[in-house]
Design a protein around this motif. Structure first.
Motif, mmCIF file in Angstrom:
data_model
loop_
_atom_site.group_PDB
_atom_site.id
_atom_site.type_symbol
_atom_site.label_atom_id
_atom_site.label_comp_id
_atom_site.label_asym_id
_atom_site.label_seq_id
_atom_site.Cartn_x
_atom_site.Cartn_y
_atom_site.Cartn_z
ATOM 1 N N SER A 143 0.867 -1.179 0.000
ATOM 2 C CA SER A 143 0.000 0.000 0.000
ATOM 3 C C SER A 143 0.893 1.215 0.000
ATOM 4 O O SER A 143 2.009 1.167 0.511
ATOM 5 N N ILE A 144 0.382 2.298 -0.561
ATOM 6 C CA ILE A 144 1.091 3.572 -0.417
ATOM 7 C C ILE A 144 0.078 4.673 -0.214
ATOM 8 O O ILE A 144 -0.966 4.712 -0.866
ATOM 9 N N ARG A 145 0.413 5.507 0.729
ATOM 10 C CA ARG A 145 -0.502 6.569 1.122
ATOM 11 C C ARG A 145 0.161 7.910 0.835
ATOM 12 O O ARG A 145 1.324 8.112 1.173
ATOM 13 N N PHE A 146 -0.572 8.788 0.166
ATOM 14 C CA PHE A 146 -0.096 10.163 -0.004
ATOM 15 C C PHE A 146 -1.032 11.058 0.788
ATOM 16 O O PHE A 146 -2.140 11.332 0.334
ATOM 17 N N GLY A 147 -0.630 11.465 1.951
ATOM 18 C CA GLY A 147 -1.521 12.228 2.817
ATOM 19 C C GLY A 147 -2.722 11.367 3.161
ATOM 20 O O GLY A 147 -2.576 10.258 3.667
ATOM 21 N N GLY A 148 -3.923 11.848 2.839
ATOM 22 C CA GLY A 148 -5.119 11.074 3.155
ATOM 23 C C GLY A 148 -5.507 10.109 2.036
ATOM 24 O O GLY A 148 -6.432 9.313 2.184
ATOM 25 N N HIS A 149 -4.800 10.161 0.919
ATOM 26 C CA HIS A 149 -5.192 9.359 -0.243
ATOM 27 C C HIS A 149 -4.361 8.088 -0.326
ATOM 28 O O HIS A 149 -3.133 8.141 -0.273
ATOM 29 N N ILE A 150 -5.054 6.945 -0.421
ATOM 30 C CA ILE A 150 -4.319 5.688 -0.568
ATOM 31 C C ILE A 150 -4.312 5.334 -2.056
ATOM 32 O O ILE A 150 -5.334 4.949 -2.622
ATOM 33 N N ALA A 151 -3.153 5.488 -2.700
ATOM 34 C CA ALA A 151 -3.090 5.311 -4.151
ATOM 35 C C ALA A 151 -3.059 3.845 -4.546
ATOM 36 O O ALA A 151 -3.622 3.456 -5.571
ATOM 37 N N VAL A 152 -2.380 3.028 -3.751
ATOM 38 C CA VAL A 152 -2.363 1.575 -3.971
ATOM 39 C C VAL A 152 -2.693 0.943 -2.628
ATOM 40 O O VAL A 152 -2.081 1.282 -1.617
ATOM 41 N N ASN A 153 -3.682 0.044 -2.653
ATOM 42 C CA ASN A 153 -4.211 -0.423 -1.378
ATOM 43 C C ASN A 153 -4.118 -1.943 -1.258
ATOM 44 O O ASN A 153 -4.870 -2.672 -1.913
ATOM 45 N N ASN A 154 -3.158 -2.401 -0.491
ATOM 46 C CA ASN A 154 -3.059 -3.813 -0.133
ATOM 47 C C ASN A 154 -3.056 -4.736 -1.353
ATOM 48 O O ASN A 154 -3.838 -5.671 -1.438
ATOM 49 N N THR A 173 12.108 -4.399 -0.782
ATOM 50 C CA THR A 173 11.225 -3.269 -0.468
ATOM 51 C C THR A 173 12.004 -1.992 -0.161
ATOM 52 O O THR A 173 11.609 -0.905 -0.543
ATOM 53 N N ARG A 174 13.112 -2.146 0.557
ATOM 54 C CA ARG A 174 13.858 -0.951 0.980
ATOM 55 C C ARG A 174 14.971 -0.579 0.001
ATOM 56 O O ARG A 174 15.729 0.341 0.263
ATOM 57 N N LEU A 175 15.098 -1.318 -1.080
ATOM 58 C CA LEU A 175 16.145 -0.985 -2.049
ATOM 59 C C LEU A 175 15.633 0.075 -3.021
ATOM 60 O O LEU A 175 14.465 0.091 -3.367
ATOM 61 N N GLY A 176 16.545 0.947 -3.448
ATOM 62 C CA GLY A 176 16.166 2.007 -4.375
ATOM 63 C C GLY A 176 16.124 1.498 -5.807
ATOM 64 O O GLY A 176 16.463 0.342 -6.093
ATOM 65 N N ALA A 177 15.748 2.405 -6.711
ATOM 66 C CA ALA A 177 15.637 2.036 -8.125
ATOM 67 C C ALA A 177 16.956 1.512 -8.717
ATOM 68 O O ALA A 177 16.943 0.518 -9.447
ATOM 69 N N PRO A 178 18.120 2.139 -8.423
ATOM 70 C CA PRO A 178 19.351 1.630 -9.052
ATOM 71 C C PRO A 178 19.644 0.178 -8.701
ATOM 72 O O PRO A 178 20.012 -0.616 -9.574
ATOM 73 N N GLN A 179 19.436 -0.168 -7.433
ATOM 74 C CA GLN A 179 19.723 -1.555 -7.024
ATOM 75 C C GLN A 179 18.760 -2.537 -7.692
ATOM 76 O O GLN A 179 19.144 -3.632 -8.062
ATOM 77 N N ARG A 180 17.506 -2.118 -7.822
ATOM 78 C CA ARG A 180 16.536 -3.021 -8.461
ATOM 79 C C ARG A 180 16.834 -3.160 -9.947
ATOM 80 O O ARG A 180 16.668 -4.235 -10.521
ATOM 81 N N THR A 181 17.284 -2.047 -10.559
ATOM 82 C CA THR A 181 17.665 -2.125 -11.975
ATOM 83 C C THR A 181 18.816 -3.108 -12.134
ATOM 84 O O THR A 181 18.824 -3.939 -13.046
ATOM 85 N N GLN A 210 10.917 3.390 -7.631
ATOM 86 C CA GLN A 210 10.851 4.849 -7.603
ATOM 87 C C GLN A 210 10.125 5.326 -6.341
ATOM 88 O O GLN A 210 10.347 6.424 -5.874
ATOM 89 N N LEU A 211 9.253 4.457 -5.810
ATOM 90 C CA LEU A 211 8.557 4.782 -4.568
ATOM 91 C C LEU A 211 8.732 3.624 -3.584
ATOM 92 O O LEU A 211 8.882 2.469 -4.000
ATOM 93 N N SER A 212 8.710 3.948 -2.302
ATOM 94 C CA SER A 212 8.736 2.897 -1.271
ATOM 95 C C SER A 212 7.334 2.770 -0.699
ATOM 96 O O SER A 212 6.700 3.788 -0.402
ATOM 97 N N PRO A 213 6.854 1.543 -0.528
ATOM 98 C CA PRO A 213 5.487 1.414 -0.021
ATOM 99 C C PRO A 213 5.369 1.836 1.445
ATOM 100 O O PRO A 213 6.335 1.749 2.195
ATOM 101 N N THR A 214 4.173 2.296 1.809
ATOM 102 C CA THR A 214 3.918 2.611 3.212
ATOM 103 C C THR A 214 3.865 1.312 4.016
ATOM 104 O O THR A 214 4.323 1.249 5.151
ATOM 105 N N SER A 215 3.284 0.272 3.422
ATOM 106 C CA SER A 215 3.296 -1.047 4.064
ATOM 107 C C SER A 215 3.331 -2.124 2.979
ATOM 108 O O SER A 215 3.059 -1.846 1.808
ATOM 109 N N GLY A 216 3.686 -3.324 3.396
ATOM 110 C CA GLY A 216 3.780 -4.433 2.446
ATOM 111 C C GLY A 216 5.209 -4.626 1.954
ATOM 112 O O GLY A 216 6.099 -3.825 2.260
#
Lengths: 278, 358
Positions: free
Chosen positions: A35-46, A93-101, A77-83
């Motif tokens: 999931s990722i939350r931007f303020g009150g908006h959950i853009a991707v949910n579980n 999950t905690r690796l940045g884009a370069p490492q995943r590339t 490019q983004l880190s999830p709020t959870s999951g």
């Protein structure tokens, strides 16, 4: 070294997946309750989903459904709020884009995302160079690495951009910019290809070039392909599986025909005026 | 040969080539072309500033990092070698110790500033470097027992570099080969080597990654480049080369002081030269430094002559009064930015067809 049959170089076991069983039974990429939350908006949910080699998965959904955000979560490019996000079974999950590339994810962006004041060739060469691990070389001359130039030229040839190799990326037409975006993705030689609306804004005669390329990647059989696409005819012709996102939720996942026919998909699309595409 | 020496980055404009050759030949033969300590001082200052400005352009023009700490590293180099020579006496060993110590301190500071702050947005990074540089400048003024405070320190250099030293009695082209001449060529050849080294860096695979980061760091990350590593490396390289420029300046002046080495005026000079010469091209540092330092030193003289020539015309004579040289320098700067927004080198290269880029 350039293959006579395949339009671009095929490299097996490119990245860190040497010990990983490359069969369709094991997912190479998976998300678990992200999931990722931007303020009150959950853009991707579980969202939990698995992607296997040799399968092209189309991710569809109305505008604002969270498709690109979901892509960003997988490619780093983004880190999830959870999951968690797993790549070859490893928690990345905690690796940045370069490492995943480096670990085999390749991403083409929806909004053209190039190096505007570098030439077309330099754009692709930088990618080839990253793949060759030569980025930190500060002693040799950029122009002396002929093998990198040849390789970059090859990917430009494949994407029909050879003629514009010395033009600045910013001077290209929109369609050519999209093609350059794809040339960069190919030059990364990833195991997992992520296309975010690759044909958006392209003229009718340019679309087949891109679709052919995706077909060729698919034909290799061992690549995992993820495709965000609005054009349903493109999805129908390419997808082995469709995942539907709606308001950040995964609402359907399965065989294209079944998913397209399901009431929830019909409703999701009809509800947002996308009926003409279905 | 020349192509390899210039790392494949040829000037790509006839006029630019001509200007570079004039500057190179002028600097190489300066001791024989001009007489007087002032002229030679201008030539040596140009040599040092070419290095200093090019190393700053490595950050600003190539990587897109806005830093105000560049004079701090320049000052560290100057103070390092100056204080070592002052404390340990005039020996090559003192120069070595001072230079090595200064390089180590610069490296640590650049690394710490880079790692802590290059992740933040450009404006915050600029502010952080400004704060650190100001703190360092204050420190140099306040630690007067050690640094000589506001007065700075004068020191002796090894005998061979002292003005009174004669290498041999005979003259070459009408000039005695004294310590000043030897120091000048030490500065000139060191500057030339450092310049060619930077030209190689910016034209290496690493240099292209820096440009990619400047263009689009988000995309550079997606290609697998860890931008923070590259930015930090560029920061360290820029700092180390600025430190060496400081070492050269201290050896030339046989003096270190906060006003000459650490003041914000030096930083603004660097910024102006980068903009005038052209950002993102090390050749810009050569053209910019030569023009700017010549103007800084000789505009006043030229204006005095102009003012004297117009002594009969009251308004014009006043307008060109030598005391107003800074006003005219400012006007020249505004005009050059207006007419050459990409700098002199940028403008010259745009006019010429882009060839040989790969």
């Amino acid at each position: 070294m350039i293959g006579a049959t395949a339009p671009f170089m095929v490299s097996k076991s490119n990245h860190v997946a040497k010990a990983f069983p490359m069969t369709t039974e094991h997912p190479v990429l998976s998300t678990h309750g992200v999931s990722i939350r931007f303020g009150g908006h959950i853009a991707v949910n579980n969202v939990s989903c698995e992607f296997r080699p040799g399968i092209l998965t189309a991710i569809v959904g109305p505008n604002g459904a969270g498709k690109t955000t979901y892509f960003n979560l997988m490619s780093g490019q983004l880190s999830p709020t959870s999951g968690t996000v797993r790549l070859y079974g490893e928690d990345v999950t905690r690796l940045g884009a370069p490492q995943r590339t480096k670990r085999g994810i390749g991403r083409a962006f929806q909004l053209t995302n190039l190096f505007p004041n570098l030439t077309v060739l330099e754009n692709v060469r930088l990618t080839v160079q990253s793949r060759a691990g030569l980025g930190l070389n500060m002693i040799s001359m950029w122009a002396s690495h002929v093998e990198l130039i040849e390789k970059a030229e090859h990917f430009l040839h494949v994407t029909a951009l050879g003629e514009s190799r010395h033009e600045l990326a910013s001077a290209l037409s929109h369609g050519d910019k999209r093609k350059l975006e794809i040339a960069i993705l190919l030059a990364l030689e990833p195991d997992i290809f992520m296309f975010d609306e690759p044909t958006a804004g392209m003229s009718v005669d340019e679309v087949p070039v891109v679709l052919d390329l995706i077909h060729h990647i698919k034909a290799q059989g061992d690549k995992t392909i993820l495709l965000v696409e609005h054009k349903m005819d493109v999805v129908r012709s390419l997808a082995d599986r469709i995942v539907v996102l709606h308001n950040g939720y995964l609402v359907a996942d399965g065989d294209p025909a079944e998913v397209m026919a399901s009431p929830i998909v019909q409703e999701a699309y009809l509800g947002t005026g996308m009926a003409e595409h279905v | 040969m020349i192509k390899t020496l210039l790392s494949g980055d040829l000037p790509r404009s006839r006029l630019l080539t001509a200007m570079l050759v004039v500057v190179l030949v002028g600097l190489a033969l300066a001791p024989f072309l001009v007489s007087g300590a002032r002229s030679l001082n201008v030539a040596a200052t140009i040599c040092v500033f070419v290095v200093l400005v090019a190393s700053y352009d490595l950050l600003l023009g190539y990587t897109g990092i806005v830093s105000f700490a560049h004079t701090m590293f320049y000052g560290i180099g100057a103070y390092g070698v100056g204080l070592a020579l002052h404390g340990m006496g005039p020996s090559w060993w003192a120069i070595f110790v001072g230079t090595a110590g200064a390089l180590a301190l610069s490296l640590v500071l650049a690394l710490v500033i880079g790692l802590f702050s290059l992740r933040v947005r450009a404006i915050f990074y600029a502010m952080i470097t400004l704060a650190v540089a100001s703190a360092f400048s204050v420190l140099a003024s306040q630690l007067s027992d050690f640094t000589g405070g506001e007065d700075g320190r004068t020191f002796k250099v090894p005998e061979i570099l002292q003005p009174g030293f004669r290498l041999f009695d005979a003259e070459i082209l009408g000039r005695v080969v004294d310590g000043k001449l030897i120091t000048y060529y030490l500065v000139f050849f060191s500057a030339l080597t450092l310049f060619l080294f930077m030209l190689r860096i910016v034209n290496s695979p690493f240099g292209r990654v820096l440009q990619a980061i400047r263009e689009n760091d988000f995309r550079a990350e997606a290609l697998g480049y860890r931008t923070v590593v590259y930015r930090t490396l560029a920061n360290c390289l820029g700092a180390l080369i600025a430190t060496l420029a400081g070492v050269l300046m201290a050896l030339w002046l046989r003096y270190v002081g906060p006003k000459t080495m650490l003041s914000f005026e030096v930083m603004t000079d660097i910024l102006l030269i980068v903009v005038i010469g052209g950002m993102g091209t090390v050749y810009g540092a050569v053209i910019g430094s030569a023009l700017f330092i010549l103007a800084q030193n000789y505009l006043q003289v030229l204006m005095a002559q102009a003012s004297a020539a117009m002594s009969g015309v009251p308004f014009l004579a006043n307008l060109f009064h030598p005391d107003r040289w800074l006003l005219w320098l400012g006007v020249l700067f505004v005009l050059s930015v207006y007419f050459f927004p990409t700098g002199i080198v940028g403008r010259l290269r745009t006019k010429a067809p882009a060839r040989g880029r790969s």
